[in-house]
Scaffold this motif. Structure first.
Motif, PDB file in Angstrom:
ATOM      1  N   GLY A  21       0.837  -1.203   0.000  1.00  0.00           N
ATOM      2  CA  GLY A  21       0.000   0.000   0.000  1.00  0.00           C
ATOM      3  C   GLY A  21       0.874   1.255   0.000  1.00  0.00           C
TER       4      GLY A  21
ATOM      5  N   GLY B  41       1.286   5.521   0.277  1.00  0.00           N
ATOM      6  CA  GLY B  41       0.708   6.732   0.851  1.00  0.00           C
ATOM      7  C   GLY B  41       1.188   7.954   0.086  1.00  0.00           C
TER       8      GLY B  41
ATOM      9  N   PHE C 154      -9.422  -0.806   2.054  1.00  0.00           N
ATOM     10  CA  PHE C 154      -8.528  -0.225   1.044  1.00  0.00           C
ATOM     11  C   PHE C 154      -9.293  -0.203  -0.264  1.00  0.00           C
TER      12      PHE C 154
ATOM     13  N   ASP D 278      -6.024  14.502   5.420  1.00  0.00           N
ATOM     14  CA  ASP D 278      -5.952  13.430   6.427  1.00  0.00           C
ATOM     15  C   ASP D 278      -7.163  13.538   7.337  1.00  0.00           C
TER      16      ASP D 278
ATOM     17  N   GLY E  26      -6.541   8.006   5.057  1.00  0.00           N
ATOM     18  CA  GLY E  26      -5.683   8.800   4.178  1.00  0.00           C
ATOM     19  C   GLY E  26      -6.130   8.645   2.735  1.00  0.00           C
ATOM     20  N   ILE E  27      -5.779   9.622   1.922  1.00  0.00           N
ATOM     21  CA  ILE E  27      -6.230   9.661   0.522  1.00  0.00           C
ATOM     22  C   ILE E  27      -5.022   9.870  -0.394  1.00  0.00           C
TER      23      ILE E  27
END
Ligand code: BTN
Length: 244
Positions: A43, A45, A59, A102, A112-113
Protein backbone atom coordinates in the motif's frame (compact mmCIF):
# COMPACT_ATOMS: atom_id res chain seq x y z
CA UNK A 1 -20.32 -7.02 -9.91
CA UNK A 2 -21.62 -3.61 -8.87
CA UNK A 3 -21.62 -1.67 -5.60
CA UNK A 4 -24.15 1.17 -5.71
CA UNK A 5 -23.76 2.09 -9.40
CA UNK A 6 -20.00 1.51 -9.52
CA UNK A 7 -18.45 -1.38 -11.42
CA UNK A 8 -16.72 -3.23 -8.60
CA UNK A 9 -13.64 -5.44 -8.34
CA UNK A 10 -13.25 -6.79 -4.79
CA UNK A 11 -9.94 -8.66 -4.58
CA UNK A 12 -8.69 -10.97 -1.87
CA UNK A 13 -5.15 -9.68 -2.11
CA UNK A 14 -3.18 -7.22 -4.23
CA UNK A 15 -0.08 -5.07 -3.99
CA UNK A 16 -1.99 -1.77 -4.14
CA UNK A 17 -5.58 -1.09 -5.23
CA UNK A 18 -4.32 2.15 -6.83
CA UNK A 19 -1.94 0.14 -9.03
CA UNK A 20 -4.76 -2.18 -10.15
CA UNK A 21 -7.10 0.77 -10.84
CA UNK A 22 -4.37 2.48 -12.89
CA UNK A 23 -3.75 -0.71 -14.91
CA UNK A 24 -7.49 -1.12 -15.61
CA UNK A 25 -7.80 2.47 -16.85
CA UNK A 26 -5.84 1.64 -20.02
CA UNK A 27 -8.71 -0.57 -21.22
CA UNK A 28 -11.61 1.32 -19.66
CA UNK A 29 -13.74 3.79 -21.51
CA UNK A 30 -16.51 5.67 -19.77
CA UNK A 31 -17.59 3.75 -16.77
CA UNK A 32 -16.64 4.65 -13.21
CA UNK A 33 -15.26 1.70 -11.29
CA UNK A 34 -13.84 0.79 -7.95
CA UNK A 35 -11.17 -1.66 -6.83
CA UNK A 36 -11.11 -2.85 -3.23
CA UNK A 37 -9.02 -5.51 -1.54
CA UNK A 38 -9.12 -7.46 1.69
CA UNK A 39 -5.34 -7.37 1.83
CA UNK A 40 -2.72 -5.00 0.38
CA UNK A 41 0.91 -6.03 0.35
CA UNK A 42 2.43 -2.77 -0.92
CA UNK A 43 0.00 0.00 0.00
CA UNK A 44 1.25 3.45 -0.95
CA UNK A 45 0.71 6.73 0.85
CA UNK A 46 1.28 10.37 -0.08
CA UNK A 47 4.77 11.64 -0.84
CA UNK A 48 6.25 8.18 -1.41
CA UNK A 49 5.32 6.87 2.01
CA UNK A 50 4.10 3.39 2.85
CA UNK A 51 0.47 2.83 3.82
CA UNK A 52 0.45 0.12 6.51
CA UNK A 53 -2.38 -2.09 5.31
CA UNK A 54 -3.52 -4.17 8.23
CA UNK A 55 -5.96 -7.03 7.76
CA UNK A 56 -9.62 -6.14 8.28
CA UNK A 57 -9.18 -2.49 7.27
CA UNK A 58 -10.62 -0.90 4.14
CA UNK A 59 -8.53 -0.23 1.04
CA UNK A 60 -10.14 0.99 -2.15
CA UNK A 61 -9.50 3.02 -5.28
CA UNK A 62 -12.21 4.79 -7.24
CA UNK A 63 -11.61 5.49 -10.92
CA UNK A 64 -13.50 8.54 -12.14
CA UNK A 65 -13.48 9.77 -15.70
CA UNK A 66 -13.02 13.40 -16.80
CA UNK A 67 -12.20 14.67 -13.35
CA UNK A 68 -8.67 15.87 -14.17
CA UNK A 69 -9.91 19.48 -14.18
CA UNK A 70 -11.14 19.09 -10.60
CA UNK A 71 -8.11 17.11 -9.42
CA UNK A 72 -7.10 19.81 -6.91
CA UNK A 73 -10.67 19.98 -5.57
CA UNK A 74 -11.01 16.24 -4.98
CA UNK A 75 -8.93 16.09 -1.76
CA UNK A 76 -11.41 18.47 -0.13
CA UNK A 77 -14.48 16.69 -1.47
CA UNK A 78 -13.23 13.20 -0.55
CA UNK A 79 -12.05 14.21 2.93
CA UNK A 80 -15.42 15.81 3.69
CA UNK A 81 -17.23 12.70 2.46
CA UNK A 82 -15.05 10.49 4.68
CA UNK A 83 -15.72 12.72 7.68
CA UNK A 84 -19.47 12.64 7.00
CA UNK A 85 -19.40 8.85 6.62
CA UNK A 86 -17.70 8.41 10.01
CA UNK A 87 -20.18 10.86 11.57
CA UNK A 88 -23.04 8.88 10.02
CA UNK A 89 -21.97 5.83 12.03
CA UNK A 90 -21.22 7.88 15.18
CA UNK A 91 -22.79 11.36 15.19
CA UNK A 92 -20.94 12.28 18.40
CA UNK A 93 -17.49 11.35 17.05
CA UNK A 94 -14.76 13.95 17.24
CA UNK A 95 -13.53 13.99 13.65
CA UNK A 96 -11.36 16.64 12.00
CA UNK A 97 -9.56 17.13 8.71
CA UNK A 98 -5.87 17.98 8.55
CA UNK A 99 -4.92 19.83 5.37
CA UNK A 100 -5.01 18.69 2.72
CA UNK A 101 -6.85 15.43 3.33
CA UNK A 102 -5.95 13.43 6.43
CA UNK A 103 -8.88 12.42 8.59
CA UNK A 104 -8.21 12.58 12.31
CA UNK A 105 -10.47 11.04 14.93
CA UNK A 106 -9.70 11.78 18.57
CA UNK A 107 -6.48 13.37 17.19
CA UNK A 108 -5.29 10.11 15.59
CA UNK A 109 -5.09 9.52 11.85
CA UNK A 110 -7.86 7.16 10.79
CA UNK A 111 -7.88 7.60 7.03
CA UNK A 112 -5.68 8.80 4.18
CA UNK A 113 -6.23 9.66 0.52
CA UNK A 114 -3.87 9.26 -2.44
CA UNK A 115 -4.92 10.83 -5.76
CA UNK A 116 -3.21 9.78 -8.97
CA UNK A 117 -3.76 10.35 -12.69
CA UNK A 118 -4.30 7.35 -14.94
CA UNK A 119 -4.90 6.63 -18.66
CA UNK A 120 -7.92 7.82 -20.67
CA UNK A 121 -8.49 10.88 -18.47
CA UNK A 122 -9.21 8.80 -15.39
CA UNK A 123 -8.33 10.03 -11.93
CA UNK A 124 -7.75 7.43 -9.23
CA UNK A 125 -8.90 8.22 -5.70
CA UNK A 126 -7.18 5.80 -3.34
CA UNK A 127 -8.57 5.64 0.18
CA UNK A 128 -7.44 3.72 3.24
CA UNK A 129 -9.65 3.58 6.35
CA UNK A 130 -8.59 1.98 9.61
CA UNK A 131 -11.66 -0.09 10.41
CA UNK A 132 -10.48 -2.63 12.96
CA UNK A 133 -6.89 -1.67 13.77
CA UNK A 134 -4.30 1.03 13.26
CA UNK A 135 -0.55 0.79 12.81
CA UNK A 136 1.63 1.82 15.73
CA UNK A 137 5.16 0.78 14.85
CA UNK A 138 7.34 2.75 12.41
CA UNK A 139 4.86 5.60 12.42
CA UNK A 140 5.68 9.12 13.57
CA UNK A 141 2.11 10.24 14.25
CA UNK A 142 -0.84 9.11 16.39
CA UNK A 143 -3.24 6.69 14.71
CA UNK A 144 -6.64 5.23 15.52
CA UNK A 145 -9.34 3.00 14.07
CA UNK A 146 -13.14 2.99 14.00
CA UNK A 147 -13.07 0.03 16.37
CA UNK A 148 -10.91 1.95 18.86
CA UNK A 149 -13.51 4.74 18.65
CA UNK A 150 -16.24 2.24 19.55
CA UNK A 151 -17.65 2.11 16.01
CA UNK A 152 -18.35 -1.43 14.95
CA UNK A 153 -18.85 -1.43 11.19
CA UNK A 154 -18.10 -3.86 8.41
CA UNK A 155 -15.72 -2.54 5.70
CA UNK A 156 -18.29 -3.04 2.91
CA UNK A 157 -21.05 -1.36 4.90
CA UNK A 158 -18.72 1.63 5.34
CA UNK A 159 -17.83 1.62 1.63
CA UNK A 160 -21.51 1.63 0.58
CA UNK A 161 -22.28 4.64 2.76
CA UNK A 162 -19.15 6.41 1.55
CA UNK A 163 -20.09 5.91 -2.12
CA UNK A 164 -23.62 7.14 -1.57
CA UNK A 165 -22.27 10.27 0.10
CA UNK A 166 -19.57 10.72 -2.58
CA UNK A 167 -22.18 10.76 -5.37
CA UNK A 168 -24.31 13.23 -3.38
CA UNK A 169 -21.29 15.50 -2.84
CA UNK A 170 -20.47 15.56 -6.55
CA UNK A 171 -24.04 16.70 -7.24
CA UNK A 172 -23.68 19.30 -4.49
CA UNK A 173 -20.51 20.57 -6.18
CA UNK A 174 -22.39 21.00 -9.46
CA UNK A 175 -25.26 22.82 -7.79
CA UNK A 176 -23.49 25.03 -5.25
CA UNK A 177 -19.89 25.26 -6.45
CA UNK A 178 -16.54 24.68 -4.80
CA UNK A 179 -16.72 27.77 -2.56
CA UNK A 180 -19.40 26.18 -0.42
CA UNK A 181 -17.39 22.94 -0.22
CA UNK A 182 -14.38 24.96 1.02
CA UNK A 183 -16.55 26.77 3.55
CA UNK A 184 -17.86 23.48 4.86
CA UNK A 185 -14.36 21.92 4.87
CA UNK A 186 -12.95 24.82 6.93
CA UNK A 187 -15.55 24.16 9.65
CA UNK A 188 -13.76 20.87 10.31
CA UNK A 189 -10.15 21.95 9.78
CA UNK A 190 -7.41 21.28 12.31
CA UNK A 191 -5.21 24.27 13.17
CA UNK A 192 -7.19 27.06 11.56
CA UNK A 193 -6.07 30.39 13.05
CA UNK A 194 -3.13 28.68 14.73
CA UNK A 195 0.61 28.72 14.26
CA UNK A 196 1.71 25.86 12.08
CA UNK A 197 4.73 24.50 10.27
CA UNK A 198 4.33 23.30 6.71
CA UNK A 199 6.88 20.77 5.54
CA UNK A 200 7.15 20.32 1.82
CA UNK A 201 9.60 18.30 -0.25
CA UNK A 202 12.14 21.11 -0.33
CA UNK A 203 11.60 23.29 2.72
CA UNK A 204 9.75 24.11 5.86
CA UNK A 205 7.64 27.24 6.40
CA UNK A 206 6.26 28.76 9.60
CA UNK A 207 3.17 30.93 9.84
CA UNK A 208 -0.47 31.16 10.82
CA UNK A 209 -2.99 28.99 8.98
CA UNK A 210 -5.50 31.67 8.05
CA UNK A 211 -7.66 29.95 5.44
CA UNK A 212 -7.80 28.46 1.96
CA UNK A 213 -7.96 30.23 -1.37
CA UNK A 214 -10.69 29.52 -3.94
CA UNK A 215 -8.73 26.53 -5.28
CA UNK A 216 -7.90 24.99 -1.93
CA UNK A 217 -4.32 26.29 -1.53
CA UNK A 218 -3.41 26.84 2.12
CA UNK A 219 -3.03 30.50 3.10
CA UNK A 220 -0.13 30.96 5.47
CA UNK A 221 0.28 34.35 7.12
CA UNK A 222 3.91 35.28 7.64
CA UNK A 223 4.07 38.73 9.28
CA UNK A 224 2.07 40.93 6.92
CA UNK A 225 2.50 38.69 3.93
CA UNK A 226 0.21 35.80 2.92
CA UNK A 227 1.84 32.88 1.20
CA UNK A 228 -0.03 30.24 -0.79
CA UNK A 229 1.02 26.66 -0.16
CA UNK A 230 0.00 24.00 -2.67
CA UNK A 231 1.45 20.80 -1.17
CA UNK A 232 2.96 19.55 2.06
CA UNK A 233 2.25 18.29 5.55
CA UNK A 234 1.16 20.60 8.33
CA UNK A 235 2.05 20.43 12.01
CA UNK A 236 0.37 22.52 14.67
CA UNK A 237 2.91 24.32 16.85
CA UNK A 238 2.80 23.43 20.52
CA UNK A 239 3.06 27.03 21.68
CA UNK A 240 0.16 28.89 20.13
CA UNK A 241 -0.06 31.68 22.67
CA UNK A 242 2.37 34.28 21.28
CA UNK A 243 1.49 36.53 18.40
CA UNK A 244 3.20 35.89 15.09
C1 BTN B 1 -1.79 8.92 2.88
O1 BTN B 1 -2.38 9.37 3.87
O2 BTN B 1 -0.57 9.00 2.77
C2 BTN B 1 -2.61 8.29 1.77
C3 BTN B 1 -2.88 6.85 2.02
C4 BTN B 1 -3.68 6.20 0.91
C5 BTN B 1 -3.82 4.70 1.10
C6 BTN B 1 -4.76 4.06 0.14
S1 BTN B 1 -5.18 2.40 0.58
C7 BTN B 1 -5.96 2.16 -0.95
C8 BTN B 1 -5.10 2.83 -1.98
N1 BTN B 1 -4.04 1.95 -2.42
C9 BTN B 1 -2.83 2.41 -2.11
O3 BTN B 1 -1.75 1.82 -2.36
N2 BTN B 1 -2.93 3.56 -1.45
C10 BTN B 1 -4.31 3.97 -1.32
Amino acid sequence: MYIQDWLWYDLDETSSTNDVAIELSANSEDEKYIVSAKKQTNGRGRRGREWHSQKGNLFFSQAVKDHVDILNKLPFIVSLVLLETIMYFEPKASVKIKWPNDILANDGKISGILLEKASNDYVIIGVGVNIVSSPTSNISYKTTSLKQMGIDVDRIEFLKQYLEKFDEKMKYLQNYGFTSIIKNWLEHAVGLGQKIVVNSEKNSEDGVFCGLDADGALLLRQNEHIKKIYAGDIFIKKDNTENE
